[in-house]
Design a protein around this motif. Sequence first.
Motif, PDB file in Angstrom:
ATOM      1  N   THR A  47      75.913  79.198  56.331  1.00 17.90           N
ATOM      2  CA  THR A  47      75.327  77.869  56.360  1.00 17.90           C
ATOM      3  C   THR A  47      75.744  77.186  55.061  1.00 17.90           C
ATOM      4  O   THR A  47      76.021  77.860  54.059  1.00 17.90           O
ATOM      5  CB  THR A  47      73.785  77.906  56.440  1.00 17.90           C
ATOM      6  N   TYR A  48      75.808  75.862  55.073  1.00 20.51           N
ATOM      7  CA  TYR A  48      76.238  75.169  53.864  1.00 20.51           C
ATOM      8  C   TYR A  48      75.271  75.416  52.713  1.00 20.51           C
ATOM      9  O   TYR A  48      75.671  75.431  51.553  1.00 20.51           O
ATOM     10  CB  TYR A  48      76.453  73.667  54.105  1.00 20.51           C
ATOM     11  N   MET A  49      73.989  75.668  53.019  1.00 18.49           N
ATOM     12  CA  MET A  49      73.020  75.938  51.946  1.00 18.49           C
ATOM     13  C   MET A  49      73.243  77.321  51.335  1.00 18.49           C
ATOM     14  O   MET A  49      73.103  77.498  50.131  1.00 18.49           O
ATOM     15  CB  MET A  49      71.587  75.816  52.470  1.00 18.49           C
ATOM     16  N   SER A  50      73.608  78.300  52.151  1.00 17.10           N
ATOM     17  CA  SER A  50      73.828  79.644  51.593  1.00 17.10           C
ATOM     18  C   SER A  50      75.145  79.723  50.831  1.00 17.10           C
ATOM     19  O   SER A  50      75.344  80.640  50.045  1.00 17.10           O
ATOM     20  CB  SER A  50      73.781  80.709  52.697  1.00 17.10           C
ATOM     21  N   PHE A  51      76.036  78.745  51.041  1.00 18.21           N
ATOM     22  CA  PHE A  51      77.331  78.731  50.352  1.00 18.21           C
ATOM     23  C   PHE A  51      77.317  77.743  49.181  1.00 18.21           C
ATOM     24  O   PHE A  51      78.322  77.539  48.525  1.00 18.21           O
ATOM     25  CB  PHE A  51      78.436  78.373  51.345  1.00 18.21           C
ATOM     26  N   LYS A  52      76.175  77.161  48.913  1.00 17.75           N
ATOM     27  CA  LYS A  52      76.038  76.191  47.822  1.00 17.75           C
ATOM     28  C   LYS A  52      76.398  76.857  46.498  1.00 17.75           C
ATOM     29  O   LYS A  52      75.979  77.978  46.219  1.00 17.75           O
ATOM     30  CB  LYS A  52      74.602  75.673  47.777  1.00 17.75           C
ATOM     31  N   GLY A  53      77.235  76.194  45.723  1.00 19.28           N
ATOM     32  CA  GLY A  53      77.673  76.746  44.441  1.00 19.28           C
ATOM     33  C   GLY A  53      78.933  77.577  44.548  1.00 19.28           C
ATOM     34  O   GLY A  53      79.486  77.993  43.543  1.00 19.28           O
ATOM     35  N   CYS A  54      79.398  77.838  45.753  1.00 19.66           N
ATOM     36  CA  CYS A  54      80.625  78.618  45.971  1.00 19.66           C
ATOM     37  C   CYS A  54      81.753  77.672  46.385  1.00 19.66           C
ATOM     38  O   CYS A  54      81.515  76.534  46.759  1.00 19.66           O
ATOM     39  CB  CYS A  54      80.402  79.662  47.060  1.00 19.66           C
ATOM     40  N   GLU A  55      82.976  78.178  46.336  1.00 24.36           N
ATOM     41  CA  GLU A  55      84.143  77.417  46.758  1.00 24.36           C
ATOM     42  C   GLU A  55      85.080  78.312  47.545  1.00 24.36           C
ATOM     43  O   GLU A  55      85.034  79.530  47.414  1.00 24.36           O
ATOM     44  CB  GLU A  55      84.909  76.871  45.550  1.00 24.36           C
ATOM     45  N   SER A  56      85.950  77.667  48.321  1.00 25.10           N
ATOM     46  CA  SER A  56      86.980  78.379  49.060  1.00 25.10           C
ATOM     47  C   SER A  56      88.183  77.458  49.187  1.00 25.10           C
ATOM     48  O   SER A  56      88.016  76.239  49.293  1.00 25.10           O
ATOM     49  CB  SER A  56      86.459  78.765  50.440  1.00 25.10           C
ATOM     50  N   PRO A  57      89.403  78.012  49.190  1.00 25.11           N
ATOM     51  CA  PRO A  57      90.580  77.162  49.361  1.00 25.11           C
ATOM     52  C   PRO A  57      90.545  76.353  50.656  1.00 25.11           C
ATOM     53  O   PRO A  57      90.957  75.194  50.686  1.00 25.11           O
ATOM     54  CB  PRO A  57      91.746  78.154  49.358  1.00 25.11           C
ATOM     55  N   VAL A  58      90.053  76.955  51.742  1.00 25.38           N
ATOM     56  CA  VAL A  58      90.007  76.273  53.038  1.00 25.38           C
ATOM     57  C   VAL A  58      88.580  76.354  53.582  1.00 25.38           C
ATOM     58  O   VAL A  58      88.013  77.441  53.689  1.00 25.38           O
ATOM     59  CB  VAL A  58      90.978  76.913  54.054  1.00 25.38           C
ATOM     60  N   VAL A  59      88.024  75.194  53.928  1.00 24.79           N
ATOM     61  CA  VAL A  59      86.685  75.135  54.505  1.00 24.79           C
ATOM     62  C   VAL A  59      86.764  74.412  55.841  1.00 24.79           C
ATOM     63  O   VAL A  59      87.354  73.334  55.941  1.00 24.79           O
ATOM     64  CB  VAL A  59      85.691  74.412  53.570  1.00 24.79           C
ATOM     65  N   ILE A  60      86.167  75.024  56.858  1.00 23.86           N
ATOM     66  CA  ILE A  60      86.038  74.413  58.174  1.00 23.86           C
ATOM     67  C   ILE A  60      84.547  74.186  58.395  1.00 23.86           C
ATOM     68  O   ILE A  60      83.770  75.141  58.424  1.00 23.86           O
ATOM     69  CB  ILE A  60      86.617  75.313  59.279  1.00 23.86           C
ATOM     70  N   ILE A  61      84.151  72.921  58.521  1.00 26.43           N
ATOM     71  CA  ILE A  61      82.750  72.581  58.766  1.00 26.43           C
ATOM     72  C   ILE A  61      82.605  72.300  60.253  1.00 26.43           C
ATOM     73  O   ILE A  61      83.335  71.488  60.806  1.00 26.43           O
ATOM     74  CB  ILE A  61      82.326  71.356  57.942  1.00 26.43           C
ATOM     75  N   ILE A  62      81.643  72.988  60.894  1.00 31.65           N
ATOM     76  CA  ILE A  62      81.505  72.860  62.346  1.00 31.65           C
ATOM     77  C   ILE A  62      80.200  72.179  62.742  1.00 31.65           C
ATOM     78  O   ILE A  62      79.240  72.151  61.978  1.00 31.65           O
ATOM     79  CB  ILE A  62      81.608  74.230  63.055  1.00 31.65           C
ATOM     80  N   ASP A  63      80.195  71.657  63.957  1.00 31.80           N
ATOM     81  CA  ASP A  63      78.997  71.133  64.612  1.00 31.80           C
ATOM     82  C   ASP A  63      78.331  69.985  63.859  1.00 31.80           C
ATOM     83  O   ASP A  63      77.109  69.841  63.892  1.00 31.80           O
ATOM     84  CB  ASP A  63      77.971  72.249  64.853  1.00 31.80           C
ATOM     85  N   VAL A  64      79.110  69.161  63.191  1.00 31.85           N
ATOM     86  CA  VAL A  64      78.536  68.026  62.468  1.00 31.85           C
ATOM     87  C   VAL A  64      78.044  67.002  63.488  1.00 31.85           C
ATOM     88  O   VAL A  64      78.786  66.575  64.368  1.00 31.85           O
ATOM     89  CB  VAL A  64      79.562  67.397  61.503  1.00 31.85           C
ATOM     90  N   ASN A  65      76.777  66.640  63.362  1.00 33.72           N
ATOM     91  CA  ASN A  65      76.142  65.722  64.294  1.00 33.72           C
ATOM     92  C   ASN A  65      75.074  64.944  63.538  1.00 33.72           C
ATOM     93  O   ASN A  65      74.126  65.538  63.025  1.00 33.72           O
ATOM     94  CB  ASN A  65      75.516  66.497  65.451  1.00 33.72           C
ATOM     95  N   LYS A  66      75.204  63.632  63.467  1.00 34.96           N
ATOM     96  CA  LYS A  66      74.240  62.802  62.727  1.00 34.96           C
ATOM     97  C   LYS A  66      72.831  62.909  63.296  1.00 34.96           C
ATOM     98  O   LYS A  66      71.860  62.672  62.592  1.00 34.96           O
ATOM     99  CB  LYS A  66      74.684  61.345  62.728  1.00 34.96           C
ATOM    100  N   LYS A  67      72.708  63.282  64.572  1.00 33.40           N
ATOM    101  CA  LYS A  67      71.389  63.416  65.188  1.00 33.40           C
ATOM    102  C   LYS A  67      70.682  64.704  64.771  1.00 33.40           C
ATOM    103  O   LYS A  67      69.480  64.829  64.929  1.00 33.40           O
ATOM    104  CB  LYS A  67      71.511  63.353  66.708  1.00 33.40           C
ATOM    105  N   ASP A  68      71.422  65.647  64.252  1.00 34.86           N
ATOM    106  CA  ASP A  68      70.859  66.901  63.752  1.00 34.86           C
ATOM    107  C   ASP A  68      70.247  66.606  62.383  1.00 34.86           C
ATOM    108  O   ASP A  68      70.932  66.127  61.481  1.00 34.86           O
ATOM    109  CB  ASP A  68      71.968  67.951  63.626  1.00 34.86           C
ATOM    110  N   LYS A  69      68.963  66.890  62.221  1.00 33.71           N
ATOM    111  CA  LYS A  69      68.287  66.529  60.967  1.00 33.71           C
ATOM    112  C   LYS A  69      68.933  67.183  59.745  1.00 33.71           C
ATOM    113  O   LYS A  69      68.883  66.641  58.654  1.00 33.71           O
ATOM    114  CB  LYS A  69      66.799  66.837  61.041  1.00 33.71           C
ATOM    115  N   ARG A  70      69.558  68.327  59.907  1.00 33.43           N
ATOM    116  CA  ARG A  70      70.203  68.972  58.758  1.00 33.43           C
ATOM    117  C   ARG A  70      71.476  68.245  58.338  1.00 33.43           C
ATOM    118  O   ARG A  70      71.840  68.268  57.182  1.00 33.43           O
ATOM    119  CB  ARG A  70      70.505  70.431  59.056  1.00 33.43           C
TER     120      ARG A  70
END
Length: 93
Positions: A47-70
Motif C-alpha cells: 500500500t502507498y502508506m506502507s511504502f511511505k519513506g521508501c523509493e524504487s526505480p520503477v513504481v506502478i500505481i494501480i486502481d487509482v479512482n477519485k471516488k475511492d476515499k483513499r
Amino acid sequence: LNPNDIVILGAHPMQNTSLQSAGPIKIGAWEITASKEVLEGQIPYYTYMSFKGCESPVVIIIDVNKKDKRWGDPKALLTAMTRAKSVLYILQV
C-alpha cells in the motif's frame, strides 16, 4: 529493466485490489507478492502508506479512482507518485 527495481503500489491490501486472486498472481514469469520478504522472481506489492519513506526505480500505481476515499485526497496520490525514482506508471480504474 531488472524486476528487483519494480514495486506496485495501491491504496488497499492486495486482496482488495484488481490483483485479487485465489491463487498466485503472475505477470509473465514474475509473481506479484504482498509478502514482506521478496524472493527472486517476485515483484512486491505495497500500500502507498506502507511504502511511505521508501523509493524504487520503477513504481506502478494501480486502481487509482477519485471516488475511492483513499485516493480522493490529493496528498495520497502525491505520496505514491514521489516513491518513483525514474519511471512511474499510474493505472486508473
